[in-house]
Design a protein around this motif. Structure first.
Motif, PDB file in Angstrom:
ATOM      1  N   GLY A  96       0.841  -1.208   0.000  1.00 54.74           N
ATOM      2  CA  GLY A  96       0.000   0.000   0.000  1.00 54.74           C
ATOM      3  C   GLY A  96       0.869   1.248   0.000  1.00 54.74           C
ATOM      4  O   GLY A  96       0.604   2.213  -0.742  1.00 54.74           O
ATOM      5  N   ALA A  97       1.939   1.223   0.800  1.00 52.02           N
ATOM      6  CA  ALA A  97       2.856   2.374   0.852  1.00 52.02           C
ATOM      7  C   ALA A  97       3.565   2.554  -0.487  1.00 52.02           C
ATOM      8  O   ALA A  97       3.810   3.681  -0.936  1.00 52.02           O
ATOM      9  N   LEU A  98       3.894   1.427  -1.142  1.00 49.10           N
ATOM     10  CA  LEU A  98       4.518   1.497  -2.472  1.00 49.10           C
ATOM     11  C   LEU A  98       3.575   2.201  -3.457  1.00 49.10           C
ATOM     12  O   LEU A  98       3.986   3.092  -4.208  1.00 49.10           O
ATOM     13  N   ALA A  99       2.292   1.812  -3.442  1.00 50.09           N
ATOM     14  CA  ALA A  99       1.319   2.422  -4.362  1.00 50.09           C
ATOM     15  C   ALA A  99       1.213   3.929  -4.098  1.00 50.09           C
ATOM     16  O   ALA A  99       1.150   4.732  -5.047  1.00 50.09           O
ATOM     17  N   GLU A 100       1.228   4.304  -2.817  1.00 51.01           N
ATOM     18  CA  GLU A 100       1.172   5.747  -2.483  1.00 51.01           C
ATOM     19  C   GLU A 100       2.403   6.465  -3.004  1.00 51.01           C
ATOM     20  O   GLU A 100       2.312   7.570  -3.541  1.00 51.01           O
ATOM     21  N   GLN A 101       3.563   5.812  -2.834  1.00 45.97           N
ATOM     22  CA  GLN A 101       4.810   6.436  -3.313  1.00 45.97           C
ATOM     23  C   GLN A 101       4.763   6.646  -4.829  1.00 45.97           C
ATOM     24  O   GLN A 101       5.156   7.698  -5.327  1.00 45.97           O
ATOM     25  N   VAL A 102       4.264   5.634  -5.552  1.00 42.89           N
ATOM     26  CA  VAL A 102       4.206   5.738  -7.022  1.00 42.89           C
ATOM     27  C   VAL A 102       3.291   6.895  -7.419  1.00 42.89           C
ATOM     28  O   VAL A 102       3.625   7.709  -8.290  1.00 42.89           O
ATOM     29  N   GLN A 103       2.148   7.002  -6.754  1.00 42.87           N
ATOM     30  CA  GLN A 103       1.204   8.077  -7.081  1.00 42.87           C
ATOM     31  C   GLN A 103       1.794   9.443  -6.764  1.00 42.87           C
ATOM     32  O   GLN A 103       1.696  10.389  -7.555  1.00 42.87           O
ATOM     33  N   ARG A 104       2.427   9.543  -5.573  1.00 43.52           N
ATOM     34  CA  ARG A 104       3.022  10.812  -5.132  1.00 43.52           C
ATOM     35  C   ARG A 104       4.163  11.224  -6.064  1.00 43.52           C
ATOM     36  O   ARG A 104       4.278  12.366  -6.469  1.00 43.52           O
ATOM     37  N   ASP A 105       4.955  10.236  -6.426  1.00 47.85           N
ATOM     38  CA  ASP A 105       6.179  10.484  -7.177  1.00 47.85           C
ATOM     39  C   ASP A 105       5.902  10.808  -8.645  1.00 47.85           C
ATOM     40  O   ASP A 105       6.519  11.704  -9.213  1.00 47.85           O
ATOM     41  N   ALA A 106       4.984  10.047  -9.258  1.00 46.14           N
ATOM     42  CA  ALA A 106       4.812  10.173 -10.708  1.00 46.14           C
ATOM     43  C   ALA A 106       3.359  10.345 -11.122  1.00 46.14           C
ATOM     44  O   ALA A 106       3.084  10.767 -12.247  1.00 46.14           O
ATOM     45  N   GLY A 107       2.442   9.969 -10.244  1.00 41.63           N
ATOM     46  CA  GLY A 107       1.024  10.141 -10.566  1.00 41.63           C
ATOM     47  C   GLY A 107       0.515   9.172 -11.621  1.00 41.63           C
ATOM     48  O   GLY A 107      -0.584   9.357 -12.150  1.00 41.63           O
ATOM     49  N   ARG A 108       1.290   8.144 -11.937  1.00 41.92           N
ATOM     50  CA  ARG A 108       0.838   7.160 -12.922  1.00 41.92           C
ATOM     51  C   ARG A 108       1.589   5.848 -12.705  1.00 41.92           C
ATOM     52  O   ARG A 108       2.676   5.812 -12.135  1.00 41.92           O
ATOM     53  N   TRP A 109       0.971   4.756 -13.163  1.00 46.09           N
ATOM     54  CA  TRP A 109       1.602   3.429 -13.006  1.00 46.09           C
ATOM     55  C   TRP A 109       1.248   2.640 -14.271  1.00 46.09           C
ATOM     56  O   TRP A 109       0.109   2.213 -14.440  1.00 46.09           O
ATOM     57  N   ASP A 110       2.232   2.526 -15.185  1.00 43.54           N
ATOM     58  CA  ASP A 110       1.982   1.908 -16.495  1.00 43.54           C
ATOM     59  C   ASP A 110       2.316   0.429 -16.551  1.00 43.54           C
ATOM     60  O   ASP A 110       1.659  -0.332 -17.266  1.00 43.54           O
ATOM     61  N   VAL A 111       3.400   0.059 -15.863  1.00 44.47           N
ATOM     62  CA  VAL A 111       3.928  -1.303 -15.991  1.00 44.47           C
ATOM     63  C   VAL A 111       4.266  -1.869 -14.618  1.00 44.47           C
ATOM     64  O   VAL A 111       4.800  -1.152 -13.763  1.00 44.47           O
ATOM     65  N   LEU A 112       3.929  -3.125 -14.425  1.00 51.78           N
ATOM     66  CA  LEU A 112       4.344  -3.841 -13.205  1.00 51.78           C
ATOM     67  C   LEU A 112       5.038  -5.130 -13.634  1.00 51.78           C
ATOM     68  O   LEU A 112       4.452  -5.945 -14.363  1.00 51.78           O
ATOM     69  N   VAL A 113       6.272  -5.305 -13.182  1.00 55.81           N
ATOM     70  CA  VAL A 113       6.961  -6.586 -13.393  1.00 55.81           C
ATOM     71  C   VAL A 113       7.063  -7.256 -12.023  1.00 55.81           C
ATOM     72  O   VAL A 113       7.790  -6.786 -11.144  1.00 55.81           O
ATOM     73  N   ASN A 114       6.287  -8.315 -11.856  1.00 61.39           N
ATOM     74  CA  ASN A 114       6.311  -9.069 -10.600  1.00 61.39           C
ATOM     75  C   ASN A 114       7.466 -10.062 -10.649  1.00 61.39           C
ATOM     76  O   ASN A 114       7.317 -11.200 -11.077  1.00 61.39           O
ATOM     77  N   ASN A 115       8.628  -9.567 -10.206  1.00 61.48           N
ATOM     78  CA  ASN A 115       9.855 -10.364 -10.293  1.00 61.48           C
ATOM     79  C   ASN A 115      10.352 -10.817  -8.922  1.00 61.48           C
ATOM     80  O   ASN A 115      11.061 -11.822  -8.808  1.00 61.48           O
ATOM     81  N   ALA A 116       9.963 -10.083  -7.879  1.00 64.90           N
ATOM     82  CA  ALA A 116      10.466 -10.406  -6.519  1.00 64.90           C
ATOM     83  C   ALA A 116      10.086 -11.835  -6.152  1.00 64.90           C
ATOM     84  O   ALA A 116       8.967 -12.276  -6.402  1.00 64.90           O
ATOM     85  N   ALA A 117      11.029 -12.531  -5.570  1.00 64.41           N
ATOM     86  CA  ALA A 117      10.763 -13.910  -5.154  1.00 64.41           C
ATOM     87  C   ALA A 117      11.793 -14.340  -4.129  1.00 64.41           C
ATOM     88  O   ALA A 117      12.900 -13.809  -4.087  1.00 64.41           O
ATOM     89  N   VAL A 118      11.412 -15.304  -3.338  1.00 57.74           N
ATOM     90  CA  VAL A 118      12.401 -16.029  -2.553  1.00 57.74           C
ATOM     91  C   VAL A 118      12.963 -17.072  -3.511  1.00 57.74           C
ATOM     92  O   VAL A 118      12.245 -17.966  -3.959  1.00 57.74           O
ATOM     93  N   PHE A 119      14.216 -16.890  -3.887  1.00 52.68           N
ATOM     94  CA  PHE A 119      14.801 -17.801  -4.876  1.00 52.68           C
ATOM     95  C   PHE A 119      16.263 -18.115  -4.563  1.00 52.68           C
ATOM     96  O   PHE A 119      16.594 -19.219  -4.136  1.00 52.68           O
ATOM     97  N   SER A 120      17.156 -17.119  -4.759  1.00 49.49           N
ATOM     98  CA  SER A 120      18.591 -17.432  -4.651  1.00 49.49           C
ATOM     99  C   SER A 120      18.996 -17.794  -3.223  1.00 49.49           C
ATOM    100  O   SER A 120      20.017 -18.428  -3.010  1.00 49.49           O
ATOM    101  N   SER A 121      18.167 -17.420  -2.253  1.00 52.00           N
ATOM    102  CA  SER A 121      18.487 -17.727  -0.850  1.00 52.00           C
ATOM    103  C   SER A 121      18.011 -19.130  -0.448  1.00 52.00           C
ATOM    104  O   SER A 121      18.294 -19.586   0.657  1.00 52.00           O
ATOM    105  N   LEU A 122      17.281 -19.808  -1.358  1.00 47.29           N
ATOM    106  CA  LEU A 122      16.762 -21.150  -1.020  1.00 47.29           C
ATOM    107  C   LEU A 122      17.861 -22.202  -1.169  1.00 47.29           C
ATOM    108  O   LEU A 122      18.725 -22.093  -2.029  1.00 47.29           O
TER     109      LEU A 122
END
Ligand SMILES: NC(=O)c1ccc[n+]([C@@H]2O[C@H](COP(=O)([O-])OP(=O)(O)OC[C@H]3O[C@@H](n4cnc5c(N)ncnc54)[C@H](O)[C@@H]3O)[C@@H](O)[C@H]2O)c1
Length: 254
Positions: free
Chosen positions: A73-99
């Motif tokens: 939710g805080a990320l979405a607020e930051q995006v709106q405050r910072d740029a006022g638009r959100w065109d692309v989302l790349v869902n890349n975050a994962a628990v991976f290399s630490s496994l």
């Protein structure tokens, strides 16, 4: 380019590895990048790197835990405050290399839950945060980073492979809910990819087997995957949605 005009791409988990490579490519494509990562220092370093290369305003860091509703939710607020638009989302975050790899019976329930929380709930929460802003724009692009391991039945990280299979399901189901809003949702499924980050989810022997199985007999690197993401966030893919594009040098054929 005025910041208000520049299209914004949020790349989660872009403090290192493949996410960093996606951020670098999308910055080169002209997007303002939100480098969203739970490792705040790494996110700041990548944002600095992109600004040095592409000019002030090319990127901003956003510390976020994608598995946490308030943090997203805080990320979405930051995006709106910072740029006022959100065109692309790349869902890349994962628990991976630490496994570390282990037989399925030895996976602690807490580790299973953590992998699902980050890899699956994280993508859900980020989509839920991004879609209202994309609807306002009348268009949007979501790319989920799955894995070719789903199609290979690779053993010894059952939670991880299951989480990536869930993302493929999420991709098709969400695509059908948001298609009429001008939003496409697709997935890329990379094969085993070498990045700058050491990890123990693949052994040197397995690397050799993977290379032998590929139609293109060399180690896959991050740059092999970035073009697919660039295409799936571009207007050239506007009539492609709900799909999973495997990028693995020709290892699985579907
Ligand atoms: N490298 C490969 O061989 C390979 C193959 C197929 C798919 N993938 C997928 O590609 C993506 C990137 O892989 P990678 O090799 O760069 O992995 P990585 O482990 O090096 O990077 C993952 C990134 O996600 C971030 N992250 C982890 N938990 C987070 C959270 N709760 N909130 C926000 N950020 C968080 C980490 O800090 C890190 O920067 C992952 O989704 C991975 O599953 C990787």
């Amino acid at each position: 380019m005025a910041e208000a005009q520049r299209a914004v791409a949020v790349v989660t988990g872009s403090g290192q590895g493949l996410g960093r490579a996606f951020a670098q490519r999308l910055a080169a494509d002209g997007f303002r990048i939100v480098v969203a990562d739970v490792q705040a220092d790494a996110a700041a370093a990548v944002a600095d790197e992109l600004c040095r290369l592409h000019g002030t305003g090319a990127a901003v860091a956003a510390p976020v835990d994608v598995s946490d509703e308030d943090s997203v939710g805080a990320l979405a607020e930051q995006v709106q405050r910072d740029a006022g638009r959100w065109d692309v989302l790349v869902n890349n975050a994962a628990v991976f290399s630490s496994l570390s790899m282990k037989p399925f019976g030895e996976i602690p329930v807490a580790e299973w839950d953590m992998v699902m929380a980050v890899n699956v709930r994280g993508a859900f929460l980020c989509c839920r945060a991004a879609v209202p802003a994309m609807r306002k724009l009348g268009r949007g692009k979501i790319v989920n980073v799955a894995s070719a391991a789903v199609f290979q039945g690779r053993p010894n990280y059952l939670h991880y492979v299951s989480s990536k299979a869930a993302l493929i399901g999420l991709t098709g189901a969400l695509a059908s809910e948001v298609g009429n809003d001008g939003i496409t949702v697709n997935a890329v499924a990379p094969g085993s990819t070498e990045t700058e980050v050491p990890r123990s989810t693949v052994t040197p022997d397995q690397v050799q087997q993977i290379i032998a199985r590929q139609a293109i007999h060399r180690r896959q690197v991050s740059d092999d995957v970035v073009g697919a993401v660039s295409f799936l966030v571009s207007a050239d893919s506007d009539f492609i949605t709900g799909q999973t594009l495997t990028v693995d040098g020709g290892s699985v054929f579907r």
